[in-house]
Design a protein around this motif. Sequence first.
Motif, short mmCIF file in Angstrom:
data_model
loop_
_atom_site.label_atom_id
_atom_site.label_comp_id
_atom_site.label_asym_id
_atom_site.label_seq_id
_atom_site.Cartn_x
_atom_site.Cartn_y
_atom_site.Cartn_z
N LEU A 1 43.03 36.43 34.11
CA LEU A 1 42.70 37.81 34.43
C LEU A 1 43.69 38.40 35.43
CD1 LEU A 1 40.41 39.78 33.63
CD2 LEU A 1 39.23 39.13 35.72
N HIS A 2 44.25 37.54 36.31
CA HIS A 2 45.24 37.97 37.32
C HIS A 2 46.37 36.94 37.32
CE1 HIS A 2 42.60 41.05 39.15
NE2 HIS A 2 41.63 40.22 38.85
N ALA A 3 47.11 36.89 36.25
CA ALA A 3 48.06 35.81 36.04
C ALA A 3 49.24 35.82 37.01
CB ALA A 3 48.58 35.85 34.60
N LEU A 4 49.63 36.98 37.51
CA LEU A 4 50.83 37.08 38.34
C LEU A 4 50.55 36.89 39.82
CD1 LEU A 4 52.71 40.05 36.62
CD2 LEU A 4 53.02 37.59 36.28
N ASP A 5 49.39 37.33 40.28
CA ASP A 5 49.14 37.30 41.72
C ASP A 5 47.72 36.84 42.04
OD1 ASP A 5 47.80 39.44 40.71
OD2 ASP A 5 48.57 40.91 42.14
N GLY A 6 47.15 36.00 41.18
CA GLY A 6 45.75 35.65 41.33
C GLY A 6 45.50 34.42 42.18
N VAL A 7 44.22 34.08 42.28
CA VAL A 7 43.77 32.90 43.02
C VAL A 7 44.05 31.65 42.20
CG1 VAL A 7 41.72 31.79 44.01
CG2 VAL A 7 41.96 34.29 44.10
N ALA A 8 44.49 30.60 42.87
CA ALA A 8 44.74 29.32 42.18
C ALA A 8 43.43 28.75 41.66
CB ALA A 8 45.40 28.34 43.14
N CYS A 9 43.49 28.19 40.45
CA CYS A 9 42.30 27.64 39.79
C CYS A 9 42.33 26.12 39.84
CB CYS A 9 42.25 28.13 38.34
SG CYS A 9 40.77 27.60 37.44
N THR A 10 41.16 25.51 39.71
CA THR A 10 41.06 24.05 39.70
C THR A 10 41.78 23.43 38.51
OG1 THR A 10 38.93 24.24 38.56
CG2 THR A 10 38.88 24.01 40.96
N CYS A 11 42.03 24.24 37.46
CA CYS A 11 42.72 23.72 36.27
C CYS A 11 44.22 23.65 36.48
CB CYS A 11 42.39 24.58 35.05
SG CYS A 11 43.22 26.19 35.02
N GLY A 12 44.72 24.22 37.59
CA GLY A 12 46.14 24.20 37.88
C GLY A 12 46.85 25.52 37.60
N ALA A 13 46.15 26.46 36.96
CA ALA A 13 46.74 27.75 36.65
C ALA A 13 46.44 28.76 37.77
CB ALA A 13 46.21 28.25 35.31
N ILE A 14 46.91 29.97 37.57
CA ILE A 14 46.70 31.05 38.53
C ILE A 14 45.91 32.18 37.88
CG2 ILE A 14 47.86 32.82 39.95
CD1 ILE A 14 48.25 30.07 41.05
N GLY A 15 44.90 32.68 38.59
CA GLY A 15 44.22 33.90 38.15
C GLY A 15 43.23 33.74 37.02
N CYS A 16 42.68 32.54 36.82
CA CYS A 16 41.72 32.33 35.74
C CYS A 16 40.46 33.16 35.95
CB CYS A 16 41.34 30.86 35.63
SG CYS A 16 42.65 29.81 34.97
N TYR A 17 39.83 33.53 34.85
CA TYR A 17 38.65 34.40 34.87
C TYR A 17 37.55 33.86 35.78
CZ TYR A 17 34.92 37.37 32.86
OH TYR A 17 33.90 38.26 32.66
#
Length: 229
Positions: free
Chosen positions: A89-105
Amino acid sequence: MVAGTCGNFPGWIGVDIKGTLEREFCLPVTVANDANCMLLGEVWAGAAKGYTDVIGVTLGTGVGGGILTGGRLLEGARGLGGELGHFRLHALDGVACTCGAIGCYERYAATTALVRSAQKAGLGLPDGRAIFEAAAAGDACTLAVVNAWVGEIAQGLAGLVHIFNPQLILIGGGVSAQQELLIDPLAEKVRASVMPAFAEGLELKSAALQNDAGLVGAVYYFSLHGQTK
């Protein structure tokens, strides 16, 4: 039958749960995602009964999901389809996710995201229940936090509506009982965020079976996919 998800448990990947349990108990076993089971339970005996195109979303520690399209559960090539918590949802400037990605829903739509926002705002409210109690009492600061959170949920759902064109969006999880503070404003925000043709006839409501939905859906899934020996 076994309902579960290994999304946050990488060590489970590659484990033959079905085969191991069948060998141990000499009984047929079917493995299904818990959020998919929630949706199937509601389709079989709950709030989604009679619908053919449904997006089911569970809001809790994370975000789970299931998608019914044309009367069939969307499972994907390896049974992993409908993992709604991890589109960006916020791929460029989002919160880090437990899955290792950034900006997950789920980093924005889960109940834990609501609690995190409340703490960031200095509200001193420890959990979702306390937050909704304060909001229901009319605390302006808490209401602003809740409304911002509902807006994040709505934006993700709007994107999914444009992809799947559902008849119904079904909200599960403990917070789904919050009709006035969550379900009603969420329905309004989603309809306002999609193109008019997609909003026509679109319903959004809370799941009816509550904590039993996953178990009911697991029984239904097993009746569809289980094999007798």
